[in-house]
Design a protein around this motif. Structure first.
Motif, PDB file in Angstrom:
ATOM      1  N   TRP A  79       8.111 -25.715   8.113  1.00  0.00           N
ATOM      2  CA  TRP A  79       8.174 -26.586   7.121  1.00  0.00           C
ATOM      3  C   TRP A  79       9.196 -26.375   5.835  1.00  0.00           C
ATOM      4  CZ3 TRP A  79       6.648 -25.872   1.918  1.00  0.00           C
ATOM      5  CH2 TRP A  79       6.791 -27.137   1.106  1.00  0.00           C
ATOM      6  N   MET A  80       9.099 -25.203   5.284  1.00  0.00           N
ATOM      7  CA  MET A  80      10.346 -24.781   4.265  1.00  0.00           C
ATOM      8  C   MET A  80      11.546 -25.123   4.720  1.00  0.00           C
ATOM      9  SD  MET A  80       8.610 -22.039   2.098  1.00  0.00           S
ATOM     10  CE  MET A  80       8.386 -20.700   3.198  1.00  0.00           C
ATOM     11  N   ARG A  81      12.065 -24.578   5.981  1.00  0.00           N
ATOM     12  CA  ARG A  81      13.403 -24.765   6.512  1.00  0.00           C
ATOM     13  C   ARG A  81      13.620 -26.499   6.520  1.00  0.00           C
ATOM     14  NH1 ARG A  81      14.362 -22.268  11.567  1.00  0.00           N
ATOM     15  NH2 ARG A  81      16.626 -22.588  11.111  1.00  0.00           N
ATOM     16  N   CYS A  82      12.373 -26.964   7.163  1.00  0.00           N
ATOM     17  CA  CYS A  82      12.739 -28.571   7.262  1.00  0.00           C
ATOM     18  C   CYS A  82      12.922 -29.210   5.799  1.00  0.00           C
ATOM     19  CB  CYS A  82      11.803 -29.204   8.101  1.00  0.00           C
ATOM     20  SG  CYS A  82      11.982 -28.851   9.657  1.00  0.00           S
ATOM     21  N   GLU A  83      12.116 -28.726   4.981  1.00  0.00           N
ATOM     22  CA  GLU A  83      11.945 -29.289   3.552  1.00  0.00           C
ATOM     23  C   GLU A  83      13.483 -29.289   3.032  1.00  0.00           C
ATOM     24  OE1 GLU A  83      10.700 -31.780   0.424  1.00  0.00           O
ATOM     25  OE2 GLU A  83       9.922 -31.312   2.585  1.00  0.00           O
ATOM     26  N   LEU A  84      14.046 -28.021   3.137  1.00  0.00           N
ATOM     27  CA  LEU A  84      15.224 -27.605   2.563  1.00  0.00           C
ATOM     28  C   LEU A  84      16.284 -28.457   2.942  1.00  0.00           C
ATOM     29  CD1 LEU A  84      16.376 -25.445   0.693  1.00  0.00           C
ATOM     30  CD2 LEU A  84      16.540 -23.896   2.571  1.00  0.00           C
ATOM     31  N   ALA A  85      16.367 -28.549   4.179  1.00  0.00           N
ATOM     32  CA  ALA A  85      17.344 -29.236   4.984  1.00  0.00           C
ATOM     33  C   ALA A  85      17.357 -30.754   4.505  1.00  0.00           C
ATOM     34  CB  ALA A  85      17.289 -29.207   6.577  1.00  0.00           C
ATOM     35  N   ILE A  86      16.133 -31.323   4.407  1.00  0.00           N
ATOM     36  CA  ILE A  86      16.225 -32.629   3.879  1.00  0.00           C
ATOM     37  C   ILE A  86      16.457 -32.827   2.377  1.00  0.00           C
ATOM     38  CG2 ILE A  86      14.628 -34.357   3.145  1.00  0.00           C
ATOM     39  CD1 ILE A  86      12.419 -33.490   5.572  1.00  0.00           C
ATOM     40  N   ARG A  87      16.144 -31.786   1.588  1.00  0.00           N
ATOM     41  CA  ARG A  87      16.559 -31.843   0.244  1.00  0.00           C
ATOM     42  C   ARG A  87      18.120 -31.670   0.258  1.00  0.00           C
ATOM     43  NH1 ARG A  87      12.778 -32.052  -3.315  1.00  0.00           N
ATOM     44  NH2 ARG A  87      13.963 -31.505  -5.098  1.00  0.00           N
ATOM     45  N   LEU A  88      18.690 -30.891   1.014  1.00  0.00           N
ATOM     46  CA  LEU A  88      20.260 -30.568   0.799  1.00  0.00           C
ATOM     47  C   LEU A  88      20.996 -31.570   1.706  1.00  0.00           C
ATOM     48  CD1 LEU A  88      20.442 -26.839   0.964  1.00  0.00           C
ATOM     49  CD2 LEU A  88      20.516 -28.270  -0.982  1.00  0.00           C
ATOM     50  N   GLY A  89      20.331 -32.530   2.523  1.00  0.00           N
ATOM     51  CA  GLY A  89      20.982 -33.332   3.314  1.00  0.00           C
ATOM     52  C   GLY A  89      21.699 -32.995   4.507  1.00  0.00           C
ATOM     53  N   ARG A  90      20.959 -31.905   4.875  1.00  0.00           N
ATOM     54  CA  ARG A  90      21.455 -31.284   6.149  1.00  0.00           C
ATOM     55  C   ARG A  90      20.825 -31.532   7.311  1.00  0.00           C
ATOM     56  NH1 ARG A  90      21.967 -25.119   3.568  1.00  0.00           N
ATOM     57  NH2 ARG A  90      23.590 -25.332   2.195  1.00  0.00           N
ATOM     58  N   GLU A  91      21.399 -31.191   8.295  1.00  0.00           N
ATOM     59  CA  GLU A  91      20.702 -31.595   9.789  1.00  0.00           C
ATOM     60  C   GLU A  91      19.515 -30.485   9.839  1.00  0.00           C
ATOM     61  OE1 GLU A  91      22.005 -30.811  14.449  1.00  0.00           O
ATOM     62  OE2 GLU A  91      23.214 -31.572  13.131  1.00  0.00           O
TER      63      GLU A  91
END
Length: 120
Positions: A79-91
């Motif tokens: 959850w945290m890795r996906c949330e971080l990717a979403i917030r940073l606009g990454r894959e």
């Protein structure tokens, strides 16, 4: 300028990284997290039920409880890795854990089937 977050980001610190995403993405990520938590609860509940009814060998009870704990921890990490990717606009990060959980649950089901069919 976007700061590079540390490897481990607590949920409260996530709001300080990147930009605020569309809430639909955050809520979808949360629903996925909750689905994994339900899976963890089912594994833990199955382990406790098997232990209480004395219908399964001790190793199977321990395996179910350990799997439940691992799935719960992995759910938070994902959850945290996906949330971080979403917030940073990454894959989004690759998800290999699904296969491990599916194979483990299938193995537990087959083991339970064999134990149920073998005369006591």
């Amino acid at each position: 300028m976007t700061r590079v977050p540390p490897r481990w980001v607590t949920p409260g610190r996530l709001t300080r990284v990147g930009t605020t995403p569309d809430y639909r993405f955050t809520l979808a990520n949360e629903r996925t997290f909750l689905a994994w938590i339900r899976t963890a609860l089912a594994l833990v509940g199955g382990g406790i039920a098997a232990e209480r009814t004395h219908l399964a060998p001790r190793w199977l009870v321990v395996a179910l409880l350990v799997c439940g704990a691992v799935v719960a921890c992995r759910a938070l990490w994902r959850w945290m890795r996906c949330e971080l990717a979403i917030r940073l606009g990454r894959e989004l990060p690759a998800a290999h854990f699904h296969t491990i959980v599916a194979v483990t649950v299938a193995a537990a089901a087959l083991t339970g089937l064999v134990l149920a069919l073998v005369p006591a």
